[in-house]
Design a protein around this motif. Structure first.
Motif, PDB file in Angstrom:
ATOM      1  N   SER A 341       0.845  -1.197   0.000  1.00 26.90           N
ATOM      2  CA  SER A 341       0.000   0.000   0.000  1.00 26.90           C
ATOM      3  C   SER A 341       0.882   1.248   0.000  1.00 26.90           C
ATOM      4  N   LEU A 342       0.882   1.978  -1.094  1.00 25.82           N
ATOM      5  CA  LEU A 342       1.624   3.239  -1.156  1.00 25.82           C
ATOM      6  C   LEU A 342       0.826   4.349  -0.484  1.00 25.82           C
ATOM      7  N   THR A 343      -0.484   4.352  -0.714  1.00 29.60           N
ATOM      8  CA  THR A 343      -1.419   5.229  -0.009  1.00 29.60           C
ATOM      9  C   THR A 343      -2.659   4.386   0.263  1.00 29.60           C
ATOM     10  N   GLU A 344      -3.661   4.989   0.867  1.00 29.38           N
ATOM     11  CA  GLU A 344      -4.877   4.239   1.208  1.00 29.38           C
ATOM     12  C   GLU A 344      -5.533   3.631  -0.019  1.00 29.38           C
ATOM     13  N   ASN A 345      -5.443   4.319  -1.148  1.00 28.99           N
ATOM     14  CA  ASN A 345      -6.119   3.842  -2.359  1.00 28.99           C
ATOM     15  C   ASN A 345      -5.144   3.602  -3.506  1.00 28.99           C
ATOM     16  N   HIS A 346      -3.884   3.315  -3.182  1.00 27.45           N
ATOM     17  CA  HIS A 346      -2.899   3.036  -4.224  1.00 27.45           C
ATOM     18  C   HIS A 346      -2.091   1.812  -3.821  1.00 27.45           C
ATOM     19  N   LEU A 347      -2.370   0.692  -4.505  1.00 27.55           N
ATOM     20  CA  LEU A 347      -1.729  -0.582  -4.211  1.00 27.55           C
ATOM     21  C   LEU A 347      -0.850  -1.004  -5.380  1.00 27.55           C
ATOM     22  N   VAL A 348       0.335  -1.538  -5.069  1.00 23.75           N
ATOM     23  CA  VAL A 348       1.268  -1.984  -6.100  1.00 23.75           C
ATOM     24  C   VAL A 348       1.788  -3.361  -5.727  1.00 23.75           C
ATOM     25  N   HIS A 349       1.797  -4.249  -6.700  1.00 21.08           N
ATOM     26  CA  HIS A 349       2.247  -5.624  -6.521  1.00 21.08           C
ATOM     27  C   HIS A 349       3.637  -5.743  -7.157  1.00 21.08           C
ATOM     28  N   CYS A 350       4.674  -5.268  -6.429  1.00 18.46           N
ATOM     29  CA  CYS A 350       6.001  -5.171  -7.036  1.00 18.46           C
ATOM     30  C   CYS A 350       7.080  -5.168  -5.958  1.00 18.46           C
ATOM     31  N   LEU A 351       8.187  -5.876  -6.225  1.00 14.47           N
ATOM     32  CA  LEU A 351       9.295  -5.961  -5.272  1.00 14.47           C
ATOM     33  C   LEU A 351      10.065  -4.651  -5.144  1.00 14.47           C
ATOM     34  N   LEU A 352       9.918  -3.744  -6.115  1.00 15.42           N
ATOM     35  CA  LEU A 352      10.586  -2.446  -6.011  1.00 15.42           C
ATOM     36  C   LEU A 352      10.136  -1.678  -4.774  1.00 15.42           C
ATOM     37  N   PHE A 353       8.937  -2.001  -4.279  1.00 14.85           N
ATOM     38  CA  PHE A 353       8.380  -1.268  -3.141  1.00 14.85           C
ATOM     39  C   PHE A 353       8.287  -2.127  -1.880  1.00 14.85           C
ATOM     40  N   ASP A 354       8.811  -3.346  -1.941  1.00 14.86           N
ATOM     41  CA  ASP A 354       8.743  -4.265  -0.802  1.00 14.86           C
ATOM     42  C   ASP A 354      10.099  -4.332  -0.115  1.00 14.86           C
ATOM     43  N   GLU A 355      10.294  -3.485   0.886  1.00 10.75           N
ATOM     44  CA  GLU A 355      11.575  -3.417   1.576  1.00 10.75           C
ATOM     45  C   GLU A 355      11.888  -4.712   2.318  1.00 10.75           C
ATOM     46  N   SER A 356      10.853  -5.404   2.806  1.00 12.74           N
ATOM     47  CA  SER A 356      11.086  -6.648   3.540  1.00 12.74           C
ATOM     48  C   SER A 356      11.676  -7.725   2.639  1.00 12.74           C
ATOM     49  N   ALA A 357      11.351  -7.680   1.332  1.00 17.99           N
ATOM     50  CA  ALA A 357      11.894  -8.668   0.398  1.00 17.99           C
ATOM     51  C   ALA A 357      13.279  -8.284  -0.079  1.00 17.99           C
ATOM     52  N   LYS A 358      13.529  -6.965  -0.230  1.00 21.79           N
ATOM     53  CA  LYS A 358      14.822  -6.520  -0.744  1.00 21.79           C
ATOM     54  C   LYS A 358      15.928  -6.582   0.315  1.00 21.79           C
ATOM     55  N   LYS A 359      15.550  -6.499   1.593  1.00 25.76           N
ATOM     56  CA  LYS A 359      16.560  -6.489   2.649  1.00 25.76           C
ATOM     57  C   LYS A 359      17.379  -7.780   2.692  1.00 25.76           C
ATOM     58  N   PRO A 360      16.742  -8.990   2.676  1.00 24.25           N
ATOM     59  CA  PRO A 360      17.543 -10.211   2.657  1.00 24.25           C
ATOM     60  C   PRO A 360      18.454 -10.307   1.445  1.00 24.25           C
ATOM     61  N   ALA A 361      17.968  -9.797   0.292  1.00 24.18           N
ATOM     62  CA  ALA A 361      18.783  -9.850  -0.920  1.00 24.18           C
ATOM     63  C   ALA A 361      20.033  -8.990  -0.768  1.00 24.18           C
ATOM     64  N   ARG A 362      19.879  -7.808  -0.138  1.00 24.50           N
ATOM     65  CA  ARG A 362      21.042  -6.942   0.073  1.00 24.50           C
ATOM     66  C   ARG A 362      22.032  -7.581   1.041  1.00 24.50           C
ATOM     67  N   GLU A 363      21.502  -8.282   2.071  1.00 21.40           N
ATOM     68  CA  GLU A 363      22.379  -8.926   3.049  1.00 21.40           C
ATOM     69  C   GLU A 363      23.170 -10.054   2.417  1.00 21.40           C
ATOM     70  N   MET A 364      22.521 -10.811   1.507  1.00 16.52           N
ATOM     71  CA  MET A 364      23.216 -11.908   0.823  1.00 16.52           C
ATOM     72  C   MET A 364      24.285 -11.363  -0.111  1.00 16.52           C
ATOM     73  N   ALA A 365      23.986 -10.224  -0.758  1.00 21.48           N
ATOM     74  CA  ALA A 365      24.949  -9.642  -1.695  1.00 21.48           C
ATOM     75  C   ALA A 365      26.184  -9.115  -0.964  1.00 21.48           C
ATOM     76  N   SER A 366      25.990  -8.642   0.275  1.00 27.22           N
ATOM     77  CA  SER A 366      27.122  -8.104   1.028  1.00 27.22           C
ATOM     78  C   SER A 366      27.932  -9.223   1.686  1.00 27.22           C
TER      79      SER A 366
END
Length: 366
Positions: A341-366
């Motif tokens: 949920s970017l705002t109350e009425n704006h939903l996006v189904h994308c990993l670009l906006f999912d920090e919880s999914a990108k965080k493990p990827a950054r940890e593995m890369a480091s």
């Protein structure tokens, strides 16, 4: 401040819930809907966790390339998904306001497709206009007989009353000389006339929700404009909710209140029409908008979305759009995105906006 409660009947069982009482005028809510087709070649996930709602007097436009699950989703609202398709999960809740403090909610997804309850809903509370009326109107019966049958089934009117209502509806949708057209067979009418007859049938019992599955695709531009103007006028008169499925983003810009962008069974972006056109966030939505032909002084190459929609039998791992996405990250081929949920009425189904999914990827890369 105490929360006001209301009683809601769900499949004859009464429960108490906070009074939204459809104070948002919600007609129907779809939650985590999944539809699978079980074939000899394998299982197709035609619709994979779709969520949206439709409100009285508002239009939700559903867009996306062919094969993304738009029509299957629409058919599910009436329990008319073709075999071997089946609703395997999720809820489709139709709200009825019985009185000031009591509402009834019917979970359509749990109803028997050939049962009495859903048959009483089809055509009366929820109606559908199909893409090609010649496949929906029987060539064996006159236009009038087919509309009259719908009226008599849902209202109990006698033959004379049903014929009078049919003439009224044919005139209402702008068909000239309805006293003659009522006795004509569908093949004797033009495409625009057949579509108007379908609209007359769909509206003959004053439905609360109208589903229009690409109703203007096979029509010329002038007739398209007339049909759209007619639907908007009828919506205003009847306070109907409309689910409008189309490929034409120009039509979307004109009639939509909210827009759901679908790709391979998922709603990848959902928001109001202004946000979708002026501030799209999902790469697929952005690509769709860039592909609209532009009228400019100089010739410009038409932008296209690279590749094709994947076969549902060979669904990509991770994000289904990643093979075609210009912003894809390595994680996109491995992890399925969640709706953010970017705002109350704006939903996006994308990993670009999912920090919880990108965080493990950054940890593995480091």
């Amino acid at each position: 401040m105490d929360c006001v409660m209301q009683r809601i009947l769900i499949n004859k069982r009464e429960i108490k819930v906070p009074l939204m009482a459809n104070n948002d005028n919600i007609l129907i809510q779809v939650k985590d809907l999944k539809i699978h087709f079980f074939t000899n070649e394998g299982t197709v996930q035609a619709v994979d966790g779709v969520t949206f709602d439709i409100r009285s007097g508002k239009t939700l436009c559903m867009v996306g390339e062919s094969g993304c699950g738009k029509s299957v989703t629409a058919r599910a609202l009436l329990q008319i998904v073709h075999r071997p398709g089946k609703i395997v999960a999720g809820d489709i809740v139709l709200y009825r306001q019985k009185n000031q403090d009591q509402a009834e909610a019917i979970n359509i997804s749990k109803l028997e497709p050939k049962g009495h309850v859903i048959r009483s809903i089809r055509g009366k509370e929820i109606s559908m206009i199909f893409q090609e009326p010649m496949t929906s109107l029987s060539p064996m019966y006159t236009v009038g007989n087919q509309i009259m049958e719908t009226i008599r089934l849902h209202t109990g009117a006698d033959k004379k009353q049903a014929r009078g209502r049919t003439l009224e509806m044919l005139e209402f949708v702008g068909i000239p000389r309805p006293d003659r057209i009522i006795d004509e067979y569908p093949f004797r009418l033009s495409g625009g006339m057949r579509q108007r007859a379908m609209i007359a049938m769909a509206l003959s019992c004053n439905p609360r929700l109208l589903i229009a599955d690409e109703p203007t695709t096979a029509l010329d531009v002038t007739t398209q404009a007339q049909i759209i103007d007619l639907m908007q006028s009828l919506q205003k008169d009847y306070d109907m909710g409309i689910l409008f499925i189309t490929h034409d983003l120009g039509v979307v810009a004109e009639i939509a209140d909210n827009v759901a962008v679908m790709y391979l069974g998922n709603v990848v972006e959902y928001s109001d029409v202004r946000t979708i056109f002026h501030d799209p966030q999902h790469p697929y939505t952005q690509s769709l908008l860039r592909s609209i032909p532009k009228v400019t002084a100089t010739r410009e190459k038409l932008e296209v979305i690279r590749g094709m929609v994947p076969s549902p039998f060979r669904r990509p791992s991770g994000c289904p759009f990643h093979p075609r996405c210009t912003k894809a990250m390595p994680i996109c081929s491995e992890v399925e995105p969640k709706t953010v949920s970017l705002t109350e009425n704006h939903l996006v189904h994308c990993l670009l906006f999912d920090e919880s999914a990108k965080k493990p990827a950054r940890e593995m890369a480091s």
